[in-house]
Design a protein around this motif. Structure first.
Motif, PDB file in Angstrom:
ATOM      1  N   GLN A  59      -7.886  -3.753  36.063  1.00  0.00           N
ATOM      2  CA  GLN A  59      -8.345  -2.597  35.295  1.00  0.00           C
ATOM      3  C   GLN A  59      -7.190  -1.618  35.034  1.00  0.00           C
ATOM      4  OE1 GLN A  59     -12.039  -0.706  36.309  1.00  0.00           O
ATOM      5  NE2 GLN A  59     -12.951  -2.595  37.109  1.00  0.00           N
ATOM      6  N   LEU A  63      -5.558  -0.288  31.392  1.00  0.00           N
ATOM      7  CA  LEU A  63      -5.363   1.131  31.105  1.00  0.00           C
ATOM      8  C   LEU A  63      -3.894   1.431  30.822  1.00  0.00           C
ATOM      9  CD1 LEU A  63      -6.923   3.783  30.909  1.00  0.00           C
ATOM     10  CD2 LEU A  63      -6.582   4.101  33.364  1.00  0.00           C
ATOM     11  N   TRP A  66      -3.134   0.498  27.311  1.00  0.00           N
ATOM     12  CA  TRP A  66      -3.578   1.545  26.380  1.00  0.00           C
ATOM     13  C   TRP A  66      -2.574   2.693  26.329  1.00  0.00           C
ATOM     14  CZ3 TRP A  66      -4.983   6.703  27.382  1.00  0.00           C
ATOM     15  CH2 TRP A  66      -5.541   7.378  26.294  1.00  0.00           C
ATOM     16  N   GLU A  87     -12.833   4.321  40.058  1.00  0.00           N
ATOM     17  CA  GLU A  87     -11.935   4.200  38.903  1.00  0.00           C
ATOM     18  C   GLU A  87     -10.687   5.072  39.032  1.00  0.00           C
ATOM     19  OE1 GLU A  87     -16.139   3.342  37.410  1.00  0.00           O
ATOM     20  OE2 GLU A  87     -15.170   4.750  38.793  1.00  0.00           O
ATOM     21  N   ALA A  91      -6.801   4.404  37.725  1.00  0.00           N
ATOM     22  CA  ALA A  91      -6.058   5.402  36.949  1.00  0.00           C
ATOM     23  C   ALA A  91      -4.672   5.636  37.531  1.00  0.00           C
ATOM     24  CB  ALA A  91      -6.842   6.707  36.895  1.00  0.00           C
ATOM     25  N   PHE A 127      -6.555  12.057  31.758  1.00  0.00           N
ATOM     26  CA  PHE A 127      -7.730  11.280  32.122  1.00  0.00           C
ATOM     27  C   PHE A 127      -8.751  12.245  32.711  1.00  0.00           C
ATOM     28  CE2 PHE A 127      -4.890   7.372  33.243  1.00  0.00           C
ATOM     29  CZ  PHE A 127      -4.669   7.138  31.893  1.00  0.00           C
ATOM     30  N   ALA A 155      -8.167   9.974  27.614  1.00  0.00           N
ATOM     31  CA  ALA A 155      -9.123   8.902  27.912  1.00  0.00           C
ATOM     32  C   ALA A 155     -10.266   9.495  28.717  1.00  0.00           C
ATOM     33  CB  ALA A 155      -8.457   7.769  28.679  1.00  0.00           C
ATOM     34  N   PHE A 157     -13.416   9.032  31.148  1.00  0.00           N
ATOM     35  CA  PHE A 157     -14.039   8.138  32.121  1.00  0.00           C
ATOM     36  C   PHE A 157     -15.551   8.379  32.046  1.00  0.00           C
ATOM     37  CE2 PHE A 157      -9.794   7.566  33.002  1.00  0.00           C
ATOM     38  CZ  PHE A 157      -9.579   6.635  34.008  1.00  0.00           C
ATOM     39  N   TYR A 170     -13.156   4.967  28.913  1.00  0.00           N
ATOM     40  CA  TYR A 170     -12.569   4.009  29.868  1.00  0.00           C
ATOM     41  C   TYR A 170     -13.182   2.620  29.667  1.00  0.00           C
ATOM     42  CZ  TYR A 170     -11.276   2.006  34.425  1.00  0.00           C
ATOM     43  OH  TYR A 170     -10.788   1.212  35.438  1.00  0.00           O
ATOM     44  N   SER A 171     -14.510   2.545  29.533  1.00  0.00           N
ATOM     45  CA  SER A 171     -15.172   1.244  29.362  1.00  0.00           C
ATOM     46  C   SER A 171     -14.703   0.557  28.079  1.00  0.00           C
ATOM     47  CB  SER A 171     -16.689   1.417  29.351  1.00  0.00           C
ATOM     48  OG  SER A 171     -17.099   2.286  28.307  1.00  0.00           O
ATOM     49  N   GLN A 174     -11.267  -0.884  28.616  1.00  0.00           N
ATOM     50  CA  GLN A 174     -11.337  -2.105  29.422  1.00  0.00           C
ATOM     51  C   GLN A 174     -11.770  -3.303  28.576  1.00  0.00           C
ATOM     52  OE1 GLN A 174     -10.334  -2.505  32.657  1.00  0.00           O
ATOM     53  NE2 GLN A 174      -9.577  -0.409  32.412  1.00  0.00           N
TER      54      GLN A 174
END
Length: 534
Positions: A59, A63, A66, A87, A91, A127, A155, A157, A170-171, A174
């Motif tokens: 994960q 990120l 991105w 999460e 991060a 984030f 981003a 979350f 975030y989803s 991913q």
């Protein structure tokens, strides 16, 4: 962004010679943990998310990809303003993979202060959650982007709520991004890895610079002296923007291949249930957490058989709490340190019953502590003085504030804490008070001057001063001494709080008690005589 760090060359050479500092950085250690413990669980939280080391790594790699696609990379800063969610681990690891500096932020930071902090750290990315605990973070973002000129991307979350704005979730990241295959160039272990803000000891928080080596030394030594192994389970309810949460809650377990259980917001009954269900073996937090848990255990005649010890930091630990923990087979071990000198003094679990609350402990290996008078001369055991510390854990300066750095760190490398203590001649110290104009409420340092500035804006206040009001659970609460203006002699606490609320003063700065006075005691030069108020 250029960061001017202050490292004594002779000390640097010594730390490398002794192996306290190495060329390995946090990403090197993370990659090793994934190789060794990939299928082991690394993190879980109270919203049901569980991730192994390998799942966290994947994960994080998405990120990081991105971030790279947004043009964020080495030399940039990425700010994390997230709850205690699993999460969070993805991060911070993503930031390591992208080669950026991490800026840890308190979720409750007021909008103007948040903009100031992000501007000073020249944050390129942020984030944050879509929503968490009564706060709609998305509503803050457009004004924030107008104020922070360096902020290129955000981003969201979205664990609790889908985004209502066009900022990527975030989803979504991913789903849409493949894992980053080529990490950033190897980061210098003496380079700044993490930025943390001081807890408001001044009206404008300073930004503390910590290197990879600062953090790794501290957590290796803590793990070593506490005997933390991969079978251990850390319960962490403290916010992850703190040294307690980030260093001891996330980094230390990672170095041991252990796991961490996160609680979003401390709630006693749930905390006890989580510790029992997850068989947590140790925890760390401020006094209110253990105070509440001990009270609940006593009421239900319960036990926490898996918990080997509780590390208690951020505020004075009353002897009564140590004794109550002892009765329930939970060694309560006081820990002392600061953002600048990551907790470096603590009571070892096997010494807790012997010291019985009479000491804050002794330094970890590699850290020197001195107790000095106003002239900087060492004082003998039993005499109160200021605590100074020097070691591989000590920060390397305040961001863009060289004057404050020179004031805090001497040419010899000792950091002046501003805290008062007494040594016992056996290597232990006991923290006894503060030189700084702060109070410590539930582990948070609050600036007395900052609270007073807020109060002086109240129409009913002619003069004021603030002091700590002793409290067994929180350590201290905020007590305001008010000289009311003519016509406001009957000022009440609720009226004062209503005024502060109307002017947007953060709730954590509101007084919890007021004392009306005819005048505030001051020295001839106008300084408040707080000892008389106390």
């Amino acid at each position: 962004m250029r960061m001017d760090v202050r490292i004594n060359p002779a000390l640097r050479e010594e730390y490398y010679r002794r192996g306290w500092w190495t060329e390995r950085n946090l990403l090197d250690c993370w990659d090793e943990a994934v190789r060794l413990y990939g299928e082991r669980e690394y993190v879980s939280d109270d919203k049901g998310c569980r991730m192994t080391y390998r799942e966290t790594d994947e994960q994080a790699a998405r990120l990081a990809a991105w971030l790279r696609a947004q043009g964020v990379g080495p030399g940039d800063t990425v700010a994390l303003m997230l709850p205690n969610w699993a999460e969070y681990c993805a991060a911070y690891v993503a930031c390591l993979k992208a080669g950026v500096t991490i800026h840890l932020l308190y979720r409750g930071t007021a909008p103007d202060e948040l903009a100031d902090l992000l501007t000073r750290s020249e944050a390129a990315a942020l984030f944050c959650p879509t929503f968490f605990y009564k706060t709609d973070y998305e509503a803050l973002l457009d004004p924030l982007r107008r104020q922070v000129k360096t902020l290129r991307c955000i981003a969201l979350f979205d664990a609790l709520r889908a985004p209502k704005t066009a900022y990527p979730a975030y989803s979504q990241i991913q789903r849409e991004f493949a894992p980053l295959q080529t990490p950033a160039p190897h980061a210098d272990a003496d380079g700044v890895a993490v930025l943390m803000n001081t807890s408001g000891t001044t009206s404008r928080p300073k930004i503390v610079m910590l290197t990879h080596n600062n953090i790794l030394f501290s957590e290796r030594m803590f793990n070593c002296e506490l005997g933390v192994m991969q079978e251990d389970v850390m319960f962490m309810p403290s916010p992850l923007h703190h040294a307690t949460g980030f260093h001891h809650g996330l980094i230390a377990p990672m170095l041991a291949g252990a796991r961490v259980v996160l609680q979003q917001r401390f709630e006693c009954a749930q905390a006890l249930e989580m510790i029992r269900r997850e068989r947590c073996t140790y925890s760390m937090g401020s006094t209110p957490f253990i105070y509440d848990m001990l009270g609940a255990l006593e009421k239900e005649n319960g036990r926490l058989p898996s918990l080997r010890f509780y590390l208690c930091g951020g505020a004075h630990v009353p002897q009564s709490i140590v004794e109550r923990g002892k009765a329930l087979d939970i060694p309560v071990c006081e820990v002392y340190g600061s953002t600048e000198s990551v907790p470096h003094v603590f009571v070892r679990p096997d010494e807790a019953s012997v010291l019985d609350g009479a000491s804050s402990g002794r330094p970890i290996e590699g850290v020197e502590v001195r107790v000095v008078d106003e002239a900087g001369r060492d004082v003998p055991p039993g005499v109160q003085g200021e605590e100074l510390s020097r070691g591989p854990n000590v920060f390397v300066g305040y961001l863009k504030n060289p004057e404050a750095t020179r004031t805090a760190i001497g040419e010899d490398g000792f950091y002046a804490s501003g805290d008062l203590c007494v040594a016992d001649g056996k290597g232990n110290i006991k923290i006894t008070g503060r030189k700084k104009e702060i109070l410590v409420r539930g582990g948070e340092n609050l600036s007395l001057h900052r609270i007073e500035d807020a109060l002086e804006g109240c129409g009913a206040v002619a003069d004021c001063a603030v002091s700590g009001w002793p409290d067994e659970r929180l350590g201290e609460r905020i007590c305001a001494y008010i000289v009311p203006r003519s016509g406001a002699e009957g000022l009440t606490l609720s009226e004062l709080q209503a005024d502060l609320r109307a002017r947007g003063v953060p709730k954590y700065l509101w007084p919890e008690r007021i004392e009306l006075r005819e005048k505030i005691p001051r020295t001839p030069t106008g300084k408040v005589q707080r000892y008389l108020l106390r």
